[in-house]
Design an enzyme around this catalytic site. Structure first.
Site, PDB file in Angstrom:
ATOM      1  N   ASP A  78      15.318  40.236  41.599  1.00 24.27           N
ATOM      2  CA  ASP A  78      15.950  40.592  42.857  1.00 24.27           C
ATOM      3  C   ASP A  78      14.924  40.625  43.983  1.00 24.27           C
ATOM      4  OD1 ASP A  78      18.267  40.786  41.477  1.00 24.27           O
ATOM      5  OD2 ASP A  78      18.193  42.966  41.271  1.00 24.27           O
ATOM      6  N   GLY A  79      13.724  41.048  43.635  1.00 21.74           N
ATOM      7  CA  GLY A  79      12.660  41.111  44.640  1.00 21.74           C
ATOM      8  C   GLY A  79      12.362  39.734  45.200  1.00 21.74           C
ATOM      9  N   GLU A  80      12.280  38.766  44.300  1.00 16.53           N
ATOM     10  CA  GLU A  80      12.010  37.399  44.717  1.00 16.53           C
ATOM     11  C   GLU A  80      13.134  36.882  45.633  1.00 16.53           C
ATOM     12  OE1 GLU A  80      10.608  33.834  41.869  1.00 16.53           O
ATOM     13  OE2 GLU A  80      10.785  35.818  40.968  1.00 16.53           O
ATOM     14  N   TYR A  81      14.368  37.196  45.225  1.00 10.73           N
ATOM     15  CA  TYR A  81      15.532  36.777  46.016  1.00 10.73           C
ATOM     16  C   TYR A  81      15.425  37.357  47.430  1.00 10.73           C
ATOM     17  CZ  TYR A  81      20.395  35.989  47.341  1.00 10.73           C
ATOM     18  OH  TYR A  81      21.525  35.582  47.981  1.00 10.73           O
ATOM     19  N   SER A 112      55.846  33.204  47.576  1.00 13.18           N
ATOM     20  CA  SER A 112      55.681  34.274  46.590  1.00 13.18           C
ATOM     21  C   SER A 112      56.356  33.830  45.297  1.00 13.18           C
ATOM     22  CB  SER A 112      56.228  35.589  47.115  1.00 13.18           C
ATOM     23  OG  SER A 112      57.582  35.447  47.357  1.00 13.18           O
ATOM     24  N   LEU A 113      56.448  34.710  44.324  1.00 13.40           N
ATOM     25  CA  LEU A 113      56.962  34.312  43.009  1.00 13.40           C
ATOM     26  C   LEU A 113      58.189  35.126  42.637  1.00 13.40           C
ATOM     27  CD1 LEU A 113      53.578  34.226  41.071  1.00 13.40           C
ATOM     28  CD2 LEU A 113      54.988  32.247  41.627  1.00 13.40           C
ATOM     29  N   GLU A 116      48.401  32.658  33.530  1.00 13.51           N
ATOM     30  CA  GLU A 116      47.245  33.326  34.130  1.00 13.51           C
ATOM     31  C   GLU A 116      47.590  34.792  34.375  1.00 13.51           C
ATOM     32  OE1 GLU A 116      46.927  31.259  37.843  1.00 13.51           O
ATOM     33  OE2 GLU A 116      46.912  29.302  36.882  1.00 13.51           O
ATOM     34  N   LYS A 149      48.317  37.949  36.485  1.00 14.01           N
ATOM     35  CA  LYS A 149      48.730  38.121  37.878  1.00 14.01           C
ATOM     36  C   LYS A 149      47.831  39.208  38.466  1.00 14.01           C
ATOM     37  CE  LYS A 149      52.716  38.340  40.878  1.00 14.01           C
ATOM     38  NZ  LYS A 149      52.291  39.295  41.884  1.00 14.01           N
ATOM     39  N   ASP A 168      46.183  41.785  40.982  1.00 11.75           N
ATOM     40  CA  ASP A 168      46.771  42.647  41.996  1.00 11.75           C
ATOM     41  C   ASP A 168      45.776  42.861  43.123  1.00 11.75           C
ATOM     42  OD1 ASP A 168      48.651  44.126  43.206  1.00 11.75           O
ATOM     43  OD2 ASP A 168      48.461  45.878  41.921  1.00 11.75           O
ATOM     44  N   GLU A 183      42.962  35.207  44.834  1.00 11.02           N
ATOM     45  CA  GLU A 183      43.241  36.621  45.065  1.00 11.02           C
ATOM     46  C   GLU A 183      41.922  37.378  45.234  1.00 11.02           C
ATOM     47  OE1 GLU A 183      46.485  37.083  45.097  1.00 11.02           O
ATOM     48  OE2 GLU A 183      46.868  39.223  44.771  1.00 11.02           O
ATOM     49  N   TYR A 222      43.233  30.494  41.971  1.00 11.80           N
ATOM     50  CA  TYR A 222      44.273  30.069  41.036  1.00 11.80           C
ATOM     51  C   TYR A 222      45.102  28.885  41.511  1.00 11.80           C
ATOM     52  CZ  TYR A 222      46.679  33.357  44.140  1.00 11.80           C
ATOM     53  OH  TYR A 222      47.144  34.017  45.245  1.00 11.80           O
ATOM     54  N   LYS A 269      56.326  40.376  34.891  1.00 18.12           N
ATOM     55  CA  LYS A 269      55.668  41.626  35.298  1.00 18.12           C
ATOM     56  C   LYS A 269      55.437  42.579  34.131  1.00 18.12           C
ATOM     57  CE  LYS A 269      55.100  42.612  39.130  1.00 18.12           C
ATOM     58  NZ  LYS A 269      55.575  42.722  40.505  1.00 18.12           N
ATOM     59  N   CYS A 278      32.528  79.953  40.922  1.00 20.29           N
ATOM     60  CA  CYS A 278      32.667  78.921  39.899  1.00 20.29           C
ATOM     61  C   CYS A 278      33.580  79.435  38.782  1.00 20.29           C
ATOM     62  CB  CYS A 278      31.288  78.570  39.340  1.00 20.29           C
ATOM     63  SG  CYS A 278      31.376  77.560  37.848  1.00 20.29           S
ATOM     64  N   CYS A 322      31.095  79.969  35.496  1.00 18.03           N
ATOM     65  CA  CYS A 322      30.003  80.956  35.418  1.00 18.03           C
ATOM     66  C   CYS A 322      30.144  82.083  36.440  1.00 18.03           C
ATOM     67  CB  CYS A 322      28.654  80.268  35.580  1.00 18.03           C
ATOM     68  SG  CYS A 322      28.353  79.716  37.272  1.00 18.03           S
ATOM     69  N   CYS A 350      29.018  74.263  42.392  1.00 22.02           N
ATOM     70  CA  CYS A 350      28.415  75.424  41.759  1.00 22.02           C
ATOM     71  C   CYS A 350      26.929  75.096  41.696  1.00 22.02           C
ATOM     72  CB  CYS A 350      28.974  75.615  40.354  1.00 22.02           C
ATOM     73  SG  CYS A 350      27.973  76.746  39.379  1.00 22.02           S
ATOM     74  N   CYS A 391      24.602  76.897  34.761  1.00 18.80           N
ATOM     75  CA  CYS A 391      26.047  76.977  34.505  1.00 18.80           C
ATOM     76  C   CYS A 391      26.383  76.124  33.291  1.00 18.80           C
ATOM     77  CB  CYS A 391      26.819  76.492  35.732  1.00 18.80           C
ATOM     78  SG  CYS A 391      28.578  76.346  35.447  1.00 18.80           S
TER      79      CYS A 391
HETATM   80  S1  IVH Z   1      50.308  31.425  42.171  1.00 14.96           S
HETATM   81  C1  IVH Z   1      53.536  29.487  44.549  1.00 14.96           C
HETATM   82  N1  IVH Z   1      48.758  32.696  40.510  1.00 14.96           N
HETATM   83  O1  IVH Z   1      51.073  36.770  43.444  1.00 14.96           O
HETATM   84  C2  IVH Z   1      52.575  30.115  43.640  1.00 14.96           C
HETATM   85  N2  IVH Z   1      49.679  33.893  42.346  1.00 14.96           N
HETATM   86  O2  IVH Z   1      53.969  36.839  44.064  1.00 14.96           O
HETATM   87  C3  IVH Z   1      52.194  31.467  44.082  1.00 14.96           C
HETATM   88  N3  IVH Z   1      48.990  36.234  42.469  1.00 14.96           N
HETATM   89  O3  IVH Z   1      50.939  35.670  46.750  1.00 14.96           O
HETATM   90  C4  IVH Z   1      50.844  31.846  43.775  1.00 14.96           C
HETATM   91  N4  IVH Z   1      47.706  36.207  40.683  1.00 14.96           N
HETATM   92  O4  IVH Z   1      48.926  36.870  45.820  1.00 14.96           O
HETATM   93  C5  IVH Z   1      49.512  32.782  41.622  1.00 14.96           C
HETATM   94  N5  IVH Z   1      47.359  33.719  38.975  1.00 14.96           N
HETATM   95  C6  IVH Z   1      48.097  33.786  40.078  1.00 14.96           C
HETATM   96  C7  IVH Z   1      48.231  34.975  40.818  1.00 14.96           C
HETATM   97  C8  IVH Z   1      49.032  34.983  41.954  1.00 14.96           C
HETATM   98  C9  IVH Z   1      48.166  36.937  41.678  1.00 14.96           C
HETATM   99  C10 IVH Z   1      49.683  36.766  43.639  1.00 14.96           C
HETATM  100  C11 IVH Z   1      49.459  35.965  44.905  1.00 14.96           C
HETATM  101  C12 IVH Z   1      50.817  35.558  45.373  1.00 14.96           C
HETATM  102  C13 IVH Z   1      51.708  36.520  44.669  1.00 14.96           C
HETATM  103  C14 IVH Z   1      53.050  35.886  44.444  1.00 14.96           C
END
Ligand code: IVH
Length: 676
Positions: free
Chosen positions: A38-41, A87-88, A118, A120, A122, A180, A232, A320, A414, A417, A432, A437
């Site tokens: 890390d030092g070198e970096y 969205s999904l 994959e 999902k 968060d 994400e 993704y 989900k 506390c 004690c 404390c 203690c």
């Molecule tokens: S694919 C059209 N892959 O989920 C395909 N989304 O509900 C949509 N998310 O907005 C995205 N992991 O924020 C995809 N492996 C994954 C994901 C993923 C999380 C989130 C992403 C998206 C939301 C859709």
């Protein structure tokens, strides 16, 4: 030298430094395999900054110096996505997924559909635009049609390449990458601890923390937040084509992006359902939050044929996991004393099942938090569990108040004690300050023997309580002097496990330096800091002799940590205890395999596969040493494999080993076996 020649030389030096620093940063943040100190970096980075400050023209758009943040913006600009970020649709049971599959067969008029699945993640969806290989823009998902431009903020995320790796044959003229942005649990906890200590409101969950950090107008603030990413998918791409989701992901990986490792490609819908159950099982052990599994039709031509609805694609669905939030009632509030003397209020809850685990207590952090959320005994509350993390109260359901709820005040003595407590200036914590203690000693010992420390499996929390209460131990070192006779003071229940206890203590005596340092419980020194210290100093002796400056110079280490490490080792009492631990036969392994000879070794002639991230040893190191013991290390699991060593986040190899009935070892077990 002629000034223009000198300029040319400087320009070349800057270019070279930019290139090398980019490579080292990728090795560190994405591959977890640094090859310089890390030092070198830091020295290289300082030199580059110096050149670029004097010659701003040399500061290319992808220079690693851009990662520190830029002056604040007045507001975010908005930009349209070239292709909407959809969205999904959600699935909650196997049947929903099977209907999705049936619908795909019908729409495509084709039976053999394979999927990529994959986790999902968060976090927060972002789009990264690369023109001719350079990151030129980053946007949030926004409403899916328009997002906010957050380029400067995204540049501070170290795992995001500022320039694509050229190992690919072609660099696309345009590549929009989608992924994400997340915060790992460990980083999240640390971030919140810092905020709480400063009297700031903690973030409710890693996703909120990621969102808040990404939407900072001052990217220098974002630069201090531990954001990371998994990618993704793609948006618009010109100059490159992919045939499948699987190929797209492997190409993105080759370009230098972090791609999650718990991904299965080209599998049937039945296999996807099986994988969902596996993912649900490992969910709590992952270092980040996931809320389901995304199933995607693997072939991109099929994806195109299936097309999209207004808000979501037909070719993908999110399966989900059960919610990690639930409502329950606060039965009482108690106060616990931690190993540094901090008093933490804890809510005792009406036991409730949250995502498969019964939760009966939740941390309330400190008095300020109770006041901020106006939490009272008897309140109905929303609670949340995230990964391994202690459950917490998100908010009070005020509409459920009856009027007989009791406000709570922190005690001024506390609870263990009885000595008066103190609130330090500038700190939210009430402490404390009685060093003798019992609570502090008990908590310190629990930390010392915990899994990430000495990993003394037979010493549960109850036993530690008893050992301290009975006066059998008054320091870490005393643990190693325990024997059958002294343990006879324990109650009947504990006595039964005496031999396990002694075995666990004996077995823990070979320990790696990072675990040893973690176990000591030095203030502000968690796993990460312990690892940094071990990497920098290599032996306990060198670390103990280190001066303040060399501690503060460690890349990634805070001032507070440096100061508490100094303080810890300067204390003669601590030095004495350390000496006693070593005298008791504890050996700290720098090279975990030193002093071993292959002859008659139980691993001799065995075939092993190593998978996942190993934390105490490097993969290559482990392989070399195993081979020197006469073992064979191969890369794929088969029926002939004797042992699979599964590190952190082990994936498909682990599954295969389990399916084949191959014995699976974790890293600690491997180390124990190596030592015979
Ligand atoms: S694919 C059209 N892959 O989920 C395909 N989304 O509900 C949509 N998310 O907005 C995205 N992991 O924020 C995809 N492996 C994954 C994901 C993923 C999380 C989130 C992403 C998206 C939301 C859709």
């Amino acid at each position: 030298m002629d000034t223009s020649l000198k300029k040319d030389a400087l320009k070349e030096e800057a270019r070279q430094l930019q290139k090398e620093l980019t490579e080292h940063s990728h090795r560190y943040h994405v591959l977890d395999d640094p090859i310089i100190s890390d030092g070198e970096y830091d020295r290289m980075m300082a030199r580059l900054l110096e050149i670029e400050t004097q010659n701003p023209k040399f500061c290319a758009a992808d220079s690693p110096t851009k990662r520190v943040g830029a002056p604040p913006l007045d507001a975010f600009e908005s930009a349209a996505h070239s292709i909407p970020m959809l969205s999904l649709d959600n699935a909650f049971k196997d049947d929903d997924v099977l209907s999705f599959h049936t619908r795909n067969i019908k729409n495509l008029e084709f039976e053999k559909i394979f999927y990529t699945v994959e986790p999902k993640l968060d976090g927060l969806a972002v789009e990264l635009t690369y023109e001719n290989g350079i990151l030129v823009r980053a946007t949030t998902r926004g409403d899916g049609i328009n997002g906010e431009v957050i380029t400067e903020n995204v540049r501070t995320i170290k795992s995001i390449p500022l320039r694509l790796n050229k190992t690919q044959d072609v660099l696309p003229a345009l590549l929009e990458v989608r992924g994400e942005v997340i915060i790992m649990h460990e980083d999240f906890e640390r971030l919140n601890q810092t905020r709480l200590a400063k009297g700031e409101a903690p973030f409710a969950n890693p996703r909120n923390a990621a969102a808040g950090s990404l939407r900072q107008l001052d990217s220098r603030v974002t630069a201090t937040r531990p954001l990371t990413i998994f990618v993704y998918g793609v948006g618009k791409v010109t100059g490159m084509e992919f045939e499948t989701q699987a190929r797209m992901l492997s190409t993105l990986k080759a370009f230098g992006f972090p791609v999650n490792q718990h991904i299965q490609t080209h599998i049937t819908i039945q296999e996807a359902l099986t994988f969902y159950n596996r993912l649900a099982q490992i969910r709590a052990d992952l270092e980040y939050e996931i809320d389901g599994m995304v199933i995607k039709v693997d072939r991109l031509d099929m994806q195109q044929a299936l097309g999209e609805k207004i808000k979501s694609p037909r070719w993908s669905i999110a399966y989900k996991f059960p919610a990690m939030q639930e409502t329950t009632t606060i039965l009482d509030i108690i106060v616990q004393v931690g190993r540094t003397g901090t008093l933490t209020p804890v809510a005792l809850l009406e036991p409730t099942n949250v995502g498969g685990v019964v939760v009966a207590r939740a941390t309330l952090h400190n008095a300020d938090e109770i006041k901020r959320k106006d939490i009272r005994i008897g309140d109905k509350v929303l609670i949340m569990r995230a990964g391994d993390v202690i459950p917490k109260v998100v908010k009070v359901i005020e509409s459920a108040r009856k009027g007989d709820e009791l406000p709570f005040e922190m005690p001024d003595t506390c609870p263990v004690c009885n000595s008066p407590v103190r609130r330090l200036e500038d700190e939210a914590a009430i402490k404390c300050i009685n060093l003798t203690c019992r609570a502090q000693l008990t908590e310190r010992i629990k930390h010392f023997v915990s899994k990430k420390g000495f990993d003394m499996d037979g010493l549960g929390k109850k036993i530690v309580d008893q050992l301290v209460n009975e006066g059998l131990i008054s320091s870490f070192a005393d643990l190693f002097t325990l024997d059958q006779e002294r343990l006879s003071a324990l109650d009947r229940q504990a006595k039964k496990s005496v031999s396990n206890m002694l075995k666990a203590i004996e077995g823990s005596k070979q320990i790696s330096l990072p675990r040893f340092l973690f176990a000591l419980g030095i203030d502000h020194t968690g796993e990460n800091a312990a690892r940094l210290l071990a990497r920098q100093f290599e032996t306990l002796e060198t670390l103990m002799a280190a001066d303040k400056e060399s501690l503060e110079n460690i890349h990634g280490m805070g001032e507070k940590t440096a100061a508490s490490v100094m303080l810890f080792f300067a204390n003669p009492k601590n030095r004495r205890i350390l000496q006693q631990i070593l005298d008791a036969g504890v050996t700290i392994q720098n090279d975990l395999f030193a002093n071993l000879t292959p002859a008659d070794h139980p691993l001799s002639g065995k075939t092993l596969v190593l998978t996942g991230t190993l934390t105490t040893l490097k993969r290559a190191e482990a392989k070399g040493q195993l081979e020197s013991l006469g073992a064979k290390v191969t890369s794929s699991v088969s029926a002939r494999t004797d042992f699979l060593v599964a590190g952190r986040d082990a994936g498909s190899k682990l599954e295969k080993a389990q399916a084949l009935g191959v014995t699976v070892l974790d890293e600690a077990e491997l180390v124990r076996m190596i030592h015979g």
